[in-house]
Design a protein around this motif. Structure first.
Motif: not given
Length: 261
Positions: A26-35, A240-241
């Protein structure tokens, strides 16, 4: 045909991998969708516009971030000082005193955050203290002290008290022994306790929700208010930041503690 026996080590390793995947995907998905270039939950293309919007059109978010930063640093500093004094008193005190203080310090670990938040709200109302950043600061110091005390005490218990007794035998006063022996020994624990308290403070929502007043919104409260109206990619960007900042602090802390031990 006999079934092959599964080695306990392999089974434990598989369970660990599945748990880590459950936590980190879930954390990885959050980071990806921030872009992601759009607000939709489907990937439509790479873009930095949500970060641009965060830094150019989100003053309210940065205001709450600085509120969290002010409260986090100040509360962590005070709780680390109090925790250091408490840990030293437990370390040098009698077994009976240590047992009593340990019990009273351990209780906040098992009390639900919502009870702590409500009790602090009732207390502040009883003494007619207006809810503000100051009440948030007091609340964060309150729930951070047990963590800082236990971390520093764990560090002190790795050393024999004979080191302190040797300092006294060499003519050191209590203040000199504290400044030149005990504090240097406890320093890695104090640094770790400070960053632990800071992480707890900047991440806290439940207790802060009860003791925050008008104009004293912190970042978790701001993110919660934004989530109620739908997930904004700006939230993904600032999350993400925060994740990158937390990783940086963890790496710095690990290297620093290793250096001074």
């Amino acid at each position: 045909m006999e079934a092959k026996n599964v080695k306990p080590g392999n089974f434990a390793r598989l369970v660990l991998i599945l748990i880590l995947l459950f936590f980190y995907i879930p954390i990885f998905i959050l980071v990806i969708f921030s872009f992601n270039s759009s607000k939709s939950p489907e990937w439509t293309g790479f873009s930095l516009k949500w970060y641009y919007q965060l830094f150019t059109s989100s003053r309210h978010i940065w205001r709450t971030f600085f509120n969290s930063l002010i409260v986090g640093i100040s509360a962590s500093l005070i709780s680390s000082i109090i925790g250091t004094l408490g840990a030293i008193s437990m370390y040098l005190g009698s077994k009976k005193f240590k047992k009593i203080l340990w019990t009273t310090t351990y209780i906040p670990f098992v009390i639900p955050d919502i009870i702590i938040g409500v009790s602090l709200l009732v207390f502040f109302s009883a003494i007619k203290l207006q809810l503000s950043l100051f009440t948030i600061f007091l609340a964060h110091v309150t729930f951070s002290i047990p963590y800082t005390m236990m971390i520093i005490l764990t560090r002190l218990e790795d050393f024999d008290k004979s080191v302190i007794e040797a300092a006294y035998d060499l003519g050191a006063t209590s203040f000199v022994a504290l400044r030149k022996v005990i504090i240097p020994i406890a320093l890695p624990g104090i640094v770790a306790a400070f960053f632990m308290a800071f992480t707890l403070s900047i991440d806290d929502f439940v207790i802060t929700f009860f003791v925050a007043g008008p104009g004293s919104t912190t970042l978790p409260l701001q993110i919660f208010s934004m989530v109620r109206f739908g997930i904004s990619p700006v939230i993904n960007a600032i999350s993400t930041l925060l994740l990158v900042g937390t990783i940086f602090i963890s790496i710095f802390l690990r290297k620093y503690v290793r250096y001074i031990i």
